[in-house]
Design an enzyme around this catalytic site. Sequence first.
Site, PDB file in Angstrom:
ATOM      1  N   ASP A  11       0.871  -1.177   0.000  1.00 28.17           N
ATOM      2  CA  ASP A  11       0.000   0.000   0.000  1.00 28.17           C
ATOM      3  C   ASP A  11       0.905   1.223   0.000  1.00 28.17           C
ATOM      4  O   ASP A  11       1.614   1.470   0.989  1.00 28.17           O
ATOM      5  CB  ASP A  11      -0.896  -0.019   1.245  1.00 28.17           C
ATOM      6  CG  ASP A  11      -1.858   1.157   1.273  1.00 28.17           C
ATOM      7  OD1 ASP A  11      -1.667   2.119   0.495  1.00 28.17           O
ATOM      8  OD2 ASP A  11      -2.802   1.121   2.084  1.00 28.17           O
TER       9      ASP A  11
ATOM     10  N   SER B 177      -0.487  13.321 -14.854  1.00 25.73           N
ATOM     11  CA  SER B 177      -1.717  13.380 -15.650  1.00 25.73           C
ATOM     12  C   SER B 177      -1.778  14.737 -16.350  1.00 25.73           C
ATOM     13  O   SER B 177      -1.149  15.701 -15.884  1.00 25.73           O
ATOM     14  CB  SER B 177      -2.936  13.235 -14.731  1.00 25.73           C
ATOM     15  OG  SER B 177      -4.135  13.501 -15.440  1.00 25.73           O
TER      16      SER B 177
ATOM     17  N   TYR C  58      -8.208  15.608  -7.463  1.00 25.53           N
ATOM     18  CA  TYR C  58      -7.318  14.830  -8.345  1.00 25.53           C
ATOM     19  C   TYR C  58      -6.260  15.757  -8.954  1.00 25.53           C
ATOM     20  O   TYR C  58      -5.063  15.455  -8.940  1.00 25.53           O
ATOM     21  CB  TYR C  58      -8.157  14.156  -9.433  1.00 25.53           C
ATOM     22  CG  TYR C  58      -7.375  13.269 -10.376  1.00 25.53           C
ATOM     23  CD1 TYR C  58      -6.875  12.029  -9.955  1.00 25.53           C
ATOM     24  CD2 TYR C  58      -7.142  13.641 -11.702  1.00 25.53           C
ATOM     25  CE1 TYR C  58      -6.169  11.209 -10.827  1.00 25.53           C
ATOM     26  CE2 TYR C  58      -6.439  12.832 -12.574  1.00 25.53           C
ATOM     27  CZ  TYR C  58      -5.960  11.613 -12.134  1.00 25.53           C
ATOM     28  OH  TYR C  58      -5.257  10.794 -13.003  1.00 25.53           O
TER      29      TYR C  58
ATOM     30  N   LYS D 140      -2.067  15.727  -8.719  1.00 23.34           N
ATOM     31  CA  LYS D 140      -1.187  15.548  -9.885  1.00 23.34           C
ATOM     32  C   LYS D 140      -0.295  16.766 -10.121  1.00 23.34           C
ATOM     33  O   LYS D 140       0.847  16.618 -10.577  1.00 23.34           O
ATOM     34  CB  LYS D 140      -2.027  15.211 -11.120  1.00 23.34           C
ATOM     35  CG  LYS D 140      -2.748  13.857 -11.033  1.00 23.34           C
ATOM     36  CD  LYS D 140      -1.771  12.689 -10.904  1.00 23.34           C
ATOM     37  CE  LYS D 140      -2.462  11.332 -10.992  1.00 23.34           C
ATOM     38  NZ  LYS D 140      -1.508  10.207 -10.893  1.00 23.34           N
TER      39      LYS D 140
END
Length: 258
Positions: A61, A140, A153, A157
Amino acid sequence: MSFAEGRVAFVSGGAGGIGLAVAERLLQVGASVAIGDVSQAALKAASQQLGERRVLPIEMDVTTPTSVGAGIQRVVDEYGKLDTLVNSAGVFDLRPFTQITAEKWDWMQAVNLKGVFLTCQASIPHLVKSGRGRIVNVASGAGKRGAAHIAHYAASKFGVIGLTQSLAVEYARLGMTVNAVCPGALPNTAIGQKVVQQKMELSGEDAETILRARAEGIPVGRLSTVADVADAVMFFISDNASYVTGESMNIDGGALFG
Ligand SMILES: NC(=O)c1ccc[n+]([C@@H]2O[C@H](COP(=O)([O-])OP(=O)(O)OC[C@H]3O[C@@H](n4cnc5c(N)ncnc54)[C@H](O)[C@@H]3O)[C@@H](O)[C@H]2O)c1
Protein backbone atom coordinates in the site's frame (compact mmCIF):
# COMPACT_ATOMS: atom_id res chain seq x y z
CA MET A 1 16.31 3.00 -27.93
CA SER A 2 19.14 1.46 -25.96
CA PHE A 3 18.89 0.30 -22.37
CA ALA A 4 21.52 -0.25 -19.71
CA GLU A 5 22.13 -3.97 -19.20
CA GLY A 6 20.66 -5.65 -16.16
CA ARG A 7 18.23 -2.95 -15.11
CA VAL A 8 16.23 -3.75 -11.98
CA ALA A 9 12.88 -2.00 -11.90
CA PHE A 10 10.06 -1.51 -9.45
CA VAL A 11 6.67 -0.44 -10.79
CA SER A 12 4.05 0.77 -8.29
CA GLY A 13 0.50 0.10 -9.44
CA GLY A 14 2.15 -2.47 -11.69
CA ALA A 15 -0.79 -4.86 -11.55
CA GLY A 16 -3.07 -2.59 -13.54
CA GLY A 17 -3.40 -0.49 -16.69
CA ILE A 18 -0.38 1.70 -17.43
CA GLY A 19 1.85 0.11 -14.77
CA LEU A 20 1.25 -3.37 -16.15
CA ALA A 21 2.00 -2.22 -19.71
CA VAL A 22 5.27 -0.66 -18.50
CA ALA A 23 6.21 -3.84 -16.59
CA GLU A 24 5.68 -5.85 -19.78
CA ARG A 25 7.91 -3.48 -21.80
CA LEU A 26 10.62 -3.63 -19.15
CA LEU A 27 10.62 -7.42 -19.29
CA GLN A 28 10.88 -7.25 -23.09
CA VAL A 29 14.12 -5.23 -22.86
CA GLY A 30 15.64 -7.68 -20.37
CA ALA A 31 15.05 -5.88 -17.07
CA SER A 32 14.31 -7.66 -13.79
CA VAL A 33 10.90 -6.39 -12.75
CA ALA A 34 8.97 -6.19 -9.48
CA ILE A 35 5.39 -4.95 -9.43
CA GLY A 36 3.80 -3.50 -6.30
CA ASP A 37 0.09 -3.13 -5.87
CA VAL A 38 -2.55 -2.94 -3.16
CA SER A 39 -4.81 -5.38 -5.00
CA GLN A 40 -3.88 -8.99 -4.33
CA ALA A 41 -6.26 -10.26 -7.02
CA ALA A 42 -4.83 -7.89 -9.63
CA LEU A 43 -1.28 -8.91 -8.66
CA LYS A 44 -2.14 -12.56 -9.19
CA ALA A 45 -3.71 -11.90 -12.59
CA ALA A 46 -0.80 -9.65 -13.64
CA SER A 47 1.80 -12.26 -12.61
CA GLN A 48 0.00 -14.86 -14.67
CA GLN A 49 -0.13 -12.52 -17.64
CA LEU A 50 3.55 -11.54 -17.39
CA GLY A 51 4.79 -15.02 -16.52
CA GLU A 52 5.03 -16.05 -12.89
CA ARG A 53 8.74 -16.79 -12.97
CA ARG A 54 9.58 -13.54 -14.76
CA VAL A 55 8.15 -11.02 -12.32
CA LEU A 56 8.21 -10.41 -8.57
CA PRO A 57 4.75 -9.43 -7.27
CA ILE A 58 4.69 -7.45 -4.03
CA GLU A 59 1.54 -6.63 -2.12
CA MET A 60 2.00 -3.04 -1.03
CA ASP A 61 0.00 0.00 0.00
CA VAL A 62 1.83 3.11 -1.20
CA THR A 63 0.17 5.24 1.48
CA THR A 64 1.93 3.39 4.31
CA PRO A 65 5.66 3.96 5.00
CA THR A 66 6.25 0.51 6.52
CA SER A 67 4.55 -1.23 3.60
CA VAL A 68 6.55 0.76 1.04
CA GLY A 69 9.81 0.28 2.94
CA ALA A 70 9.31 -3.48 3.20
CA GLY A 71 8.36 -3.72 -0.47
CA ILE A 72 11.43 -1.86 -1.76
CA GLN A 73 13.67 -3.89 0.58
CA ARG A 74 12.14 -7.05 -0.87
CA VAL A 75 13.19 -5.98 -4.39
CA VAL A 76 16.76 -5.30 -3.25
CA ASP A 77 16.90 -8.59 -1.32
CA GLU A 78 15.72 -10.49 -4.40
CA TYR A 79 17.77 -8.75 -7.13
CA GLY A 80 20.63 -7.18 -5.17
CA LYS A 81 19.91 -3.64 -6.33
CA LEU A 82 17.34 -1.19 -7.70
CA ASP A 83 18.02 1.35 -10.46
CA THR A 84 14.59 2.08 -11.96
CA LEU A 85 11.38 3.28 -10.31
CA VAL A 86 8.07 3.85 -12.07
CA ASN A 87 5.27 5.29 -9.93
CA SER A 88 1.96 4.42 -11.53
CA ALA A 89 -0.22 3.62 -8.49
CA GLY A 90 -3.12 6.02 -8.40
CA VAL A 91 -6.80 6.59 -7.77
CA PHE A 92 -9.42 8.84 -9.34
CA ASP A 93 -12.64 10.49 -8.29
CA LEU A 94 -15.00 12.96 -9.97
CA ARG A 95 -17.43 15.10 -8.01
CA PRO A 96 -18.59 18.70 -7.56
CA PHE A 97 -16.23 20.70 -5.36
CA THR A 98 -18.64 21.15 -2.45
CA GLN A 99 -19.13 17.37 -2.30
CA ILE A 100 -15.44 16.58 -1.87
CA THR A 101 -15.24 15.52 1.77
CA ALA A 102 -12.08 15.96 3.81
CA GLU A 103 -11.78 12.15 3.80
CA LYS A 104 -11.93 12.00 -0.03
CA TRP A 105 -9.37 14.81 -0.21
CA ASP A 106 -6.99 13.03 2.18
CA TRP A 107 -7.39 9.68 0.39
CA MET A 108 -6.60 11.26 -2.98
CA GLN A 109 -3.47 13.03 -1.73
CA ALA A 110 -2.39 9.95 0.24
CA VAL A 111 -2.37 7.61 -2.76
CA ASN A 112 -1.50 9.94 -5.65
CA LEU A 113 0.98 12.28 -3.97
CA LYS A 114 2.19 10.92 -0.63
CA GLY A 115 2.48 7.49 -2.28
CA VAL A 116 4.95 8.91 -4.82
CA PHE A 117 6.84 10.71 -2.03
CA LEU A 118 7.14 7.56 0.08
CA THR A 119 8.14 5.30 -2.79
CA CYS A 120 10.77 7.78 -4.03
CA GLN A 121 12.17 8.23 -0.53
CA ALA A 122 12.48 4.49 0.08
CA SER A 123 14.04 3.88 -3.35
CA ILE A 124 16.42 6.79 -3.79
CA PRO A 125 19.32 5.45 -1.67
CA HIS A 126 19.38 2.37 -3.94
CA LEU A 127 18.90 4.39 -7.13
CA VAL A 128 21.79 6.70 -6.20
CA LYS A 129 23.99 3.73 -5.30
CA SER A 130 23.39 2.30 -8.79
CA GLY A 131 24.88 5.42 -10.41
CA ARG A 132 22.24 5.26 -13.16
CA GLY A 133 18.97 5.84 -11.31
CA ARG A 134 15.78 6.54 -13.20
CA ILE A 135 12.44 7.68 -11.79
CA VAL A 136 9.35 8.09 -13.96
CA ASN A 137 6.18 9.33 -12.27
CA VAL A 138 2.80 8.86 -13.91
CA ALA A 139 1.14 12.24 -13.40
CA SER A 140 -1.72 13.38 -15.65
CA GLY A 141 -2.87 16.12 -18.00
CA ALA A 142 -4.80 17.14 -14.88
CA GLY A 143 -1.41 17.94 -13.36
CA LYS A 144 -1.05 20.82 -15.81
CA ARG A 145 -4.60 22.04 -16.26
CA GLY A 146 -7.43 21.81 -13.75
CA ALA A 147 -11.00 21.05 -14.76
CA ALA A 148 -14.44 20.99 -13.19
CA HIS A 149 -15.13 18.23 -10.67
CA ILE A 150 -11.53 17.06 -10.24
CA ALA A 151 -10.09 19.65 -7.82
CA HIS A 152 -8.75 16.93 -5.49
CA TYR A 153 -7.32 14.83 -8.34
CA ALA A 154 -5.77 17.83 -10.14
CA ALA A 155 -4.19 19.09 -6.90
CA SER A 156 -2.57 15.68 -6.33
CA LYS A 157 -1.19 15.55 -9.88
CA PHE A 158 0.10 19.15 -9.84
CA GLY A 159 1.90 18.02 -6.68
CA VAL A 160 3.48 15.07 -8.48
CA ILE A 161 4.90 17.42 -11.12
CA GLY A 162 6.37 19.72 -8.46
CA LEU A 163 7.88 16.73 -6.67
CA THR A 164 9.34 15.48 -9.96
CA GLN A 165 11.01 18.82 -10.76
CA SER A 166 12.44 19.19 -7.25
CA LEU A 167 13.93 15.69 -7.14
CA ALA A 168 15.34 16.13 -10.65
CA VAL A 169 17.38 19.12 -9.52
CA GLU A 170 18.35 17.65 -6.14
CA TYR A 171 19.73 14.42 -7.62
CA ALA A 172 20.99 15.51 -11.05
CA ARG A 173 24.65 15.36 -9.99
CA LEU A 174 24.18 11.84 -8.63
CA GLY A 175 23.50 10.27 -12.00
CA MET A 176 19.75 10.13 -11.55
CA THR A 177 17.00 11.47 -13.82
CA VAL A 178 13.47 12.15 -12.61
CA ASN A 179 10.68 12.74 -15.10
CA ALA A 180 6.92 12.48 -15.39
CA VAL A 181 4.42 11.49 -18.05
CA CYS A 182 1.07 13.27 -18.29
CA PRO A 183 -1.48 11.03 -19.99
CA GLY A 184 -4.75 12.40 -21.28
CA ALA A 185 -8.00 10.47 -21.72
CA LEU A 186 -7.24 6.78 -21.52
CA PRO A 187 -10.45 4.78 -21.22
CA ASN A 188 -9.12 1.21 -21.28
CA THR A 189 -7.96 0.95 -17.67
CA ALA A 190 -9.81 0.66 -14.36
CA ILE A 191 -9.34 4.38 -13.74
CA GLY A 192 -10.38 5.21 -17.31
CA GLN A 193 -13.58 3.23 -16.83
CA LYS A 194 -14.27 4.98 -13.53
CA VAL A 195 -13.88 8.36 -15.28
CA VAL A 196 -16.53 7.40 -17.83
CA GLN A 197 -18.83 5.88 -15.19
CA GLN A 198 -18.71 8.94 -12.94
CA LYS A 199 -19.17 11.30 -15.91
CA MET A 200 -22.28 9.28 -16.89
CA GLU A 201 -23.66 9.64 -13.37
CA LEU A 202 -22.99 13.38 -13.28
CA SER A 203 -24.15 14.29 -16.79
CA GLY A 204 -26.80 11.65 -17.53
CA GLU A 205 -25.12 11.02 -20.91
CA ASP A 206 -24.28 7.53 -22.16
CA ALA A 207 -20.73 6.15 -22.42
CA GLU A 208 -20.60 6.41 -26.21
CA THR A 209 -21.53 10.12 -26.17
CA ILE A 210 -18.95 10.85 -23.48
CA LEU A 211 -16.17 8.97 -25.27
CA ARG A 212 -17.01 10.56 -28.64
CA ALA A 213 -16.94 14.05 -27.13
CA ARG A 214 -13.60 13.34 -25.45
CA ALA A 215 -12.04 12.02 -28.69
CA GLU A 216 -13.32 15.05 -30.64
CA GLY A 217 -11.51 17.34 -28.18
CA ILE A 218 -8.17 15.69 -28.99
CA PRO A 219 -6.25 17.17 -31.95
CA VAL A 220 -4.93 13.79 -33.18
CA GLY A 221 -8.53 12.54 -33.17
CA ARG A 222 -8.36 9.49 -30.94
CA LEU A 223 -8.24 8.52 -27.30
CA SER A 224 -5.01 7.23 -25.76
CA THR A 225 -3.89 3.66 -25.09
CA VAL A 226 -1.61 2.26 -22.40
CA ALA A 227 0.94 1.60 -25.17
CA ASP A 228 1.17 5.36 -25.92
CA VAL A 229 2.09 6.00 -22.29
CA ALA A 230 4.42 3.00 -21.93
CA ASP A 231 6.40 4.20 -24.99
CA ALA A 232 7.09 7.53 -23.28
CA VAL A 233 7.99 5.90 -19.96
CA MET A 234 10.46 3.64 -21.76
CA PHE A 235 12.06 6.64 -23.46
CA PHE A 236 12.75 8.25 -20.08
CA ILE A 237 14.27 4.97 -18.81
CA SER A 238 16.41 4.49 -21.90
CA ASP A 239 20.03 5.60 -22.26
CA ASN A 240 18.83 8.01 -24.96
CA ALA A 241 17.22 10.18 -22.27
CA SER A 242 20.26 10.62 -20.01
CA TYR A 243 20.20 14.42 -20.56
CA VAL A 244 16.45 14.77 -19.91
CA THR A 245 15.40 15.45 -16.33
CA GLY A 246 12.62 17.37 -14.60
CA GLU A 247 10.43 16.99 -17.70
CA SER A 248 6.66 16.38 -17.55
CA MET A 249 5.72 15.08 -20.99
CA ASN A 250 2.17 15.32 -22.29
CA ILE A 251 0.94 12.05 -23.77
CA ASP A 252 -2.42 13.43 -24.78
CA GLY A 253 -2.63 13.74 -28.56
CA GLY A 254 -2.24 17.51 -28.25
CA ALA A 255 -5.26 17.88 -25.92
CA LEU A 256 -3.60 20.48 -23.67
CA PHE A 257 -3.19 22.81 -26.65
CA GLY A 258 -6.31 21.79 -28.58
N1 LIG B 1 -6.71 6.20 -17.18
C1 LIG B 1 -6.61 7.49 -17.34
O1 LIG B 1 -7.45 8.12 -18.00
C2 LIG B 1 -5.43 8.23 -16.76
C3 LIG B 1 -5.15 9.50 -17.27
C4 LIG B 1 -4.09 10.22 -16.73
C5 LIG B 1 -3.33 9.68 -15.70
N2 LIG B 1 -3.64 8.44 -15.22
C6 LIG B 1 -2.79 7.94 -14.12
O2 LIG B 1 -2.19 6.74 -14.50
C7 LIG B 1 -1.86 5.96 -13.35
C8 LIG B 1 -2.28 4.53 -13.59
O3 LIG B 1 -3.68 4.47 -13.74
P1 LIG B 1 -4.40 3.47 -14.73
O4 LIG B 1 -5.21 4.29 -15.67
O5 LIG B 1 -3.43 2.49 -15.26
O6 LIG B 1 -5.46 2.79 -13.74
P2 LIG B 1 -5.44 1.39 -12.95
O7 LIG B 1 -6.50 1.51 -11.91
O8 LIG B 1 -5.52 0.28 -13.92
O9 LIG B 1 -3.99 1.35 -12.28
C9 LIG B 1 -3.73 1.89 -11.00
C10 LIG B 1 -3.17 0.79 -10.11
O10 LIG B 1 -2.82 1.38 -8.86
C11 LIG B 1 -3.17 0.46 -7.83
N3 LIG B 1 -3.34 1.15 -6.56
C12 LIG B 1 -4.36 1.96 -6.16
N4 LIG B 1 -4.18 2.35 -4.90
C13 LIG B 1 -3.01 1.82 -4.46
C14 LIG B 1 -2.28 1.87 -3.25
N5 LIG B 1 -2.74 2.55 -2.19
N6 LIG B 1 -1.11 1.20 -3.18
C15 LIG B 1 -0.64 0.49 -4.22
N7 LIG B 1 -1.29 0.39 -5.41
C16 LIG B 1 -2.46 1.05 -5.54
C17 LIG B 1 -4.47 -0.17 -8.33
O11 LIG B 1 -4.77 -1.38 -7.66
C18 LIG B 1 -4.19 -0.33 -9.81
O12 LIG B 1 -3.66 -1.60 -10.12
C19 LIG B 1 -2.58 6.63 -12.17
O13 LIG B 1 -1.64 7.34 -11.38
C20 LIG B 1 -3.56 7.58 -12.85
O14 LIG B 1 -3.85 8.71 -12.06
C21 LIG B 1 -4.65 7.69 -15.73
